[in-house]
Design a protein around this motif. Structure first.
Motif, short mmCIF file in Angstrom:
data_model
loop_
_atom_site.label_atom_id
_atom_site.label_comp_id
_atom_site.label_asym_id
_atom_site.label_seq_id
_atom_site.Cartn_x
_atom_site.Cartn_y
_atom_site.Cartn_z
N ARG A 1 -18.40 38.60 -32.22
CA ARG A 1 -18.09 40.02 -32.22
C ARG A 1 -18.94 40.69 -31.16
O ARG A 1 -20.09 40.32 -30.95
N VAL A 2 -18.37 41.67 -30.46
CA VAL A 2 -19.09 42.42 -29.42
C VAL A 2 -19.26 43.85 -29.88
O VAL A 2 -18.28 44.53 -30.19
N ASN A 3 -20.50 44.30 -29.94
CA ASN A 3 -20.79 45.67 -30.36
C ASN A 3 -20.78 46.64 -29.19
O ASN A 3 -20.36 47.78 -29.34
N ASP A 4 -21.23 46.20 -28.02
CA ASP A 4 -21.28 47.04 -26.83
C ASP A 4 -20.47 46.37 -25.72
O ASP A 4 -20.99 45.56 -24.95
N VAL A 5 -19.17 46.69 -25.65
CA VAL A 5 -18.27 45.99 -24.74
C VAL A 5 -18.64 46.25 -23.28
O VAL A 5 -18.54 45.34 -22.44
N LYS A 6 -19.07 47.46 -22.94
CA LYS A 6 -19.45 47.74 -21.55
C LYS A 6 -20.63 46.88 -21.12
O LYS A 6 -20.66 46.37 -20.00
N ASP A 7 -21.59 46.70 -22.02
CA ASP A 7 -22.76 45.88 -21.72
C ASP A 7 -22.37 44.42 -21.51
O ASP A 7 -22.83 43.78 -20.57
N ILE A 8 -21.51 43.88 -22.37
CA ILE A 8 -21.15 42.47 -22.25
C ILE A 8 -20.31 42.24 -21.00
O ILE A 8 -20.45 41.22 -20.32
N ILE A 9 -19.43 43.19 -20.66
CA ILE A 9 -18.63 43.07 -19.42
C ILE A 9 -19.56 43.04 -18.21
O ILE A 9 -19.38 42.22 -17.30
N LYS A 10 -20.57 43.88 -18.22
CA LYS A 10 -21.55 43.93 -17.12
C LYS A 10 -22.32 42.61 -17.02
O LYS A 10 -22.50 42.06 -15.94
N LYS A 11 -22.75 42.07 -18.16
CA LYS A 11 -23.48 40.81 -18.17
C LYS A 11 -22.62 39.64 -17.71
O LYS A 11 -23.07 38.78 -16.96
N VAL A 12 -21.36 39.60 -18.16
CA VAL A 12 -20.44 38.54 -17.74
C VAL A 12 -20.19 38.62 -16.24
O VAL A 12 -20.21 37.61 -15.54
N ALA A 13 -19.97 39.83 -15.72
CA ALA A 13 -19.74 40.01 -14.28
C ALA A 13 -20.94 39.53 -13.48
O ALA A 13 -20.78 38.87 -12.44
N GLY A 14 -22.14 39.83 -13.95
CA GLY A 14 -23.35 39.39 -13.26
C GLY A 14 -23.51 37.88 -13.29
O GLY A 14 -23.94 37.26 -12.31
N LEU A 15 -23.16 37.26 -14.41
CA LEU A 15 -23.26 35.82 -14.56
C LEU A 15 -22.24 35.10 -13.69
O LEU A 15 -22.55 34.11 -13.03
#
Length: 173
Positions: free
Chosen positions: A13-27
């Motif tokens: 489950r993702v609580n902060d979708v903007k944060d996870i999208i940013k982290k995935v893009a960086g990775l």
């Protein structure tokens, strides 16, 4: 053409979708591909069978076997491209009966041998799904180790992991 393969899969489950999208893009260092999908699941004696329909009118018929446990799990699957999912959907409904539908918008990124999905599932919310595609000579443990490493890199806590499928979660509502 049908292909049979294996992967190690994990959902959270993702609580902060903007944060996870940013982290995935960086990775991943690439822009994610956005895919709208509708999965219709059918009654089977073993495993799970779903017809995945895409916005462009094509689809995939996917059969898979995977345990419903929390954390990384081995999934054996086979899929076949479908050029007329609408008529196949009718045939499968008549022959097997549908058990549910999952609609989602998926942001697909790739990191080495792992497909990283950030999914917005209608009626459920936002999720992260990792699919570590295993080569023929890799053991499931290799994929589990990779999935756990990526979860750590993305800062996903074990408490956010799911055991079942999106369909299972929708049935619990």
């Amino acid at each position: 053409m049908s292909q049979k393969t294996r992967n190690v899969e994990i959902k959270a489950r993702v609580n902060d979708v903007k944060d996870i999208i940013k982290k995935v893009a960086g990775l991943c260092n690439t822009k994610a591909e956005v895919i709208e999908q509708t999965d219709t699941f059918y009654k089977t004696e073993n495993g799970r069978l779903k017809l995945r329909e895409f916005k462009d009118g094509t689809g995939e018929l996917i059969y898979y076997e995977r345990p419903d446990v929390e954390g990384p799990k081995l999934s054996n699957y086979s899929k076949s491209m479908v050029i007329d999912p609408t008529s196949l959907k009718t045939v499968l409904q008549m022959a097997l009966g549908a058990i549910g539908t999952v609609k989602k918008t998926r942001m697909l990124s790739h990191f080495n041998q792992t497909r990283i999905h950030v999914d917005e599932v209608v009626g459920l919310g936002n999720f992260l799904e990792l699919e570590v595609v295993l080569s023929d000579n890799q053991k499931p443990e290799d994929g589990i180790q990779t999935a756990q490493m990526i979860l750590e890199m993305l800062g996903v806590p074990a408490s956010d992991l799911l055991s079942g499928s999106y369909l299972d979660c929708l049935k619990l509502l």
